[in-house]
Design an enzyme around this catalytic site. Structure first.
Site, PDB file in Angstrom:
ATOM      1  N   LYS A 131      73.623  64.158 -50.237  1.00  0.00           N
ATOM      2  CA  LYS A 131      73.403  64.871 -51.516  1.00  0.00           C
ATOM      3  C   LYS A 131      72.101  64.433 -52.175  1.00  0.00           C
ATOM      4  O   LYS A 131      71.571  63.361 -51.873  1.00  0.00           O
ATOM      5  CB  LYS A 131      74.551  64.621 -52.488  1.00  0.00           C
ATOM      6  CG  LYS A 131      74.814  63.144 -52.873  1.00  0.00           C
ATOM      7  CD  LYS A 131      73.962  62.580 -53.976  1.00  0.00           C
ATOM      8  CE  LYS A 131      74.167  61.085 -54.189  1.00  0.00           C
ATOM      9  NZ  LYS A 131      73.131  60.400 -54.929  1.00  0.00           N
ATOM     10  N   ASP A 178      80.589  58.435 -55.166  1.00  0.00           N
ATOM     11  CA  ASP A 178      80.025  59.651 -54.565  1.00  0.00           C
ATOM     12  C   ASP A 178      80.931  60.263 -53.496  1.00  0.00           C
ATOM     13  O   ASP A 178      80.598  61.298 -52.923  1.00  0.00           O
ATOM     14  CB  ASP A 178      78.653  59.339 -53.934  1.00  0.00           C
ATOM     15  CG  ASP A 178      77.571  59.110 -54.988  1.00  0.00           C
ATOM     16  OD1 ASP A 178      77.703  59.655 -56.101  1.00  0.00           O
ATOM     17  OD2 ASP A 178      76.602  58.398 -54.689  1.00  0.00           O
TER      18      ASP A 178
HETATM   19  P1  ATP Z   1      75.117  55.487 -52.807  1.00  0.00           P
HETATM   20  O1  ATP Z   1      74.066  56.424 -53.314  1.00  0.00           O
HETATM   21  O2  ATP Z   1      76.435  56.133 -52.469  1.00  0.00           O
HETATM   22  O3  ATP Z   1      75.267  54.211 -53.584  1.00  0.00           O
HETATM   23  P2  ATP Z   1      73.298  55.108 -50.642  1.00  0.00           P
HETATM   24  O4  ATP Z   1      73.246  56.475 -50.068  1.00  0.00           O
HETATM   25  O5  ATP Z   1      72.133  54.663 -51.483  1.00  0.00           O
HETATM   26  O6  ATP Z   1      74.628  54.917 -51.418  1.00  0.00           O
HETATM   27  P3  ATP Z   1      74.371  54.008 -48.242  1.00  0.00           P
HETATM   28  O7  ATP Z   1      73.687  54.666 -47.093  1.00  0.00           O
HETATM   29  O8  ATP Z   1      75.749  54.428 -48.556  1.00  0.00           O
HETATM   30  O9  ATP Z   1      73.446  54.053 -49.512  1.00  0.00           O
HETATM   31  O10 ATP Z   1      74.327  52.422 -47.954  1.00  0.00           O
HETATM   32  C1  ATP Z   1      74.362  51.407 -48.938  1.00  0.00           C
HETATM   33  C2  ATP Z   1      74.802  50.085 -48.296  1.00  0.00           C
HETATM   34  O11 ATP Z   1      76.203  50.189 -48.025  1.00  0.00           O
HETATM   35  C3  ATP Z   1      74.158  49.778 -46.957  1.00  0.00           C
HETATM   36  O12 ATP Z   1      73.016  48.977 -47.100  1.00  0.00           O
HETATM   37  C4  ATP Z   1      75.263  49.065 -46.178  1.00  0.00           C
HETATM   38  O13 ATP Z   1      75.121  47.660 -46.292  1.00  0.00           O
HETATM   39  C5  ATP Z   1      76.562  49.446 -46.852  1.00  0.00           C
HETATM   40  N1  ATP Z   1      77.440  50.350 -46.033  1.00  0.00           N
HETATM   41  C6  ATP Z   1      78.764  50.211 -45.869  1.00  0.00           C
HETATM   42  N2  ATP Z   1      79.254  51.208 -45.122  1.00  0.00           N
HETATM   43  C7  ATP Z   1      78.231  52.020 -44.806  1.00  0.00           C
HETATM   44  C8  ATP Z   1      78.127  53.216 -44.057  1.00  0.00           C
HETATM   45  N3  ATP Z   1      79.167  53.801 -43.467  1.00  0.00           N
HETATM   46  N4  ATP Z   1      76.911  53.777 -43.964  1.00  0.00           N
HETATM   47  C9  ATP Z   1      75.853  53.204 -44.584  1.00  0.00           C
HETATM   48  N5  ATP Z   1      75.893  52.054 -45.261  1.00  0.00           N
HETATM   49  C10 ATP Z   1      77.078  51.462 -45.395  1.00  0.00           C
END
Ligand code: ATP
Length: 290
Positions: free
Chosen positions: A9, A142
């Site tokens: 998103k 999210d």
């Molecule tokens: P959000 O915006 O939902 O806070 P994001 O998109 O910025 O998240 P993600 O890709 O969800 O970030 O990853 C954030 C952190 O979560 C990663 O650095 C990792 O350590 C941890 N993590 C746990 N599970 C997952 C997963 N399935 N995919 C990615 N990261 C994960």
């Protein structure tokens, strides 16, 4: 193996309130799901494990936990808890990522959403979509939107969603940073900079601005905090005359337009500056089997 997928998103508008007593923040978010998706396959196994592949830099894939810390396993256990399964059958998950990691694009949340859909099938639970959204809201802010997809206003921590009529296709150029930004650290810095929060519009006002075409997309309360933590972001923004917006807690910057030609030109300009880009579009699909 049973497969499901869920979308990444962008937040087209994102205002954040002050830190609440429960440690969370109230937000006012205009969510839009994208055509980039995470696909998750599930099968029974001896122990909980997650393998992650995808056409992303290896350094990004290495950030994703392969054990019970992965949001997918957290979601699986929350689902088991919701239906009263005491000792759930351990599962192996195969994830194929299109959404960059730690990028503000809700990649982990999309993994969790896809896993909930696949497990509902694999464990023959027969939960309704609304019940899965209830479980998702216990896993992460999210996750409900990653299940729902489309265009929606999110309030509370982002879990209380009002779906809007689908919008005409938006073309989205994502400028992916080589580094990730921790969501927790960005919110912490935001609290230092804005102890009173930065929540100015009510959901009704946001809806009215959308309805009469007055809304300028792109506001994000977290931008000053993200820039403070990563000054490179300010340099990136200043290096072009494109109106780039920060998605979620960043560090991904997005150029969003209804005009495909403008998007292609922007992508050409950004690529010539040496940036890693993902060109995608809005897409109304939420999480689904397959
Ligand atoms: P959000 O915006 O939902 O806070 P994001 O998109 O910025 O998240 P993600 O890709 O969800 O970030 O990853 C954030 C952190 O979560 C990663 O650095 C990792 O350590 C941890 N993590 C746990 N599970 C997952 C997963 N399935 N995919 C990615 N990261 C994960």
């Amino acid at each position: 193996m049973i497969y499901a997928s869920a979308p990444g998103k962008v937040n087209l508008f994102f205002e954040v309130g002050p830190l609440r007593a429960d440690g969370f923040h109230s937000v006012l978010s205009l969510y839009q799901s994208l055509a980039i998706r995470q696909r998750v396959g599930v099968a029974t196994a001896q122990q909980w494990s997650v393998s992650t592949t995808g056409n992303l830099p290896q350094a990004q894939l290495d950030l994703v936990p392969s054990d019970e810390e992965n949001l997918i396993v957290v979601a699986a256990k929350a689902l088991a808890d919701f239906v009263g399964i005491q000792n759930p059958q351990p599962m192996h998950f195969e994830t194929v990522k299109e959404v960059p990691v730690a990028a503000g694009l809700a990649g982990g949340s999309a993994d969790a959403a896809a896993a909930l859909i696949a497990l509902n099938e694999a464990w023959c639970l027969g939960l309704s979509f609304d019940q899965l959204i209830e479980v998702g809201s216990r896993v992460g802010s999210d996750v409900p939107f990653a299940l729902l997809g489309g265009t929606a206003i999110g309030v509370d921590t982002g879990i209380d969603l009002t779906p809007l009529t689908p919008i005409p296709t938006l073309h989205v150029v994502l400028l992916v940073s080589p580094y990730g930004l921790s969501t927790g650290k960005v919110f912490g810095k935001f609290d230092d900079l804005y102890p009173q929060g930065d929540l100015n519009l009510s959901p009704e006002q946001l809806l009215a601005e959308i309805a009469d075409g007055r809304l300028t997309i792109g506001k994000n309360s977290l931008l000053p905090a993200a820039v403070d933590l990563k000054p490179e972001l300010r340099e990136l923004i200043n290096s072009t005359d494109l109106p780039l917006m920060l998605s979620g807690s960043g560090p991904t910057l997005a150029f969003v337009t209804a005009d495909a030609g403008q998007a292609a030109k922007a992508a050409e300009q950004l690529r010539s500056l040496g940036h890693f880009l993902i060109e995608t579009t809005s897409d109304a699909r939420g999480a689904e089997l397959g």
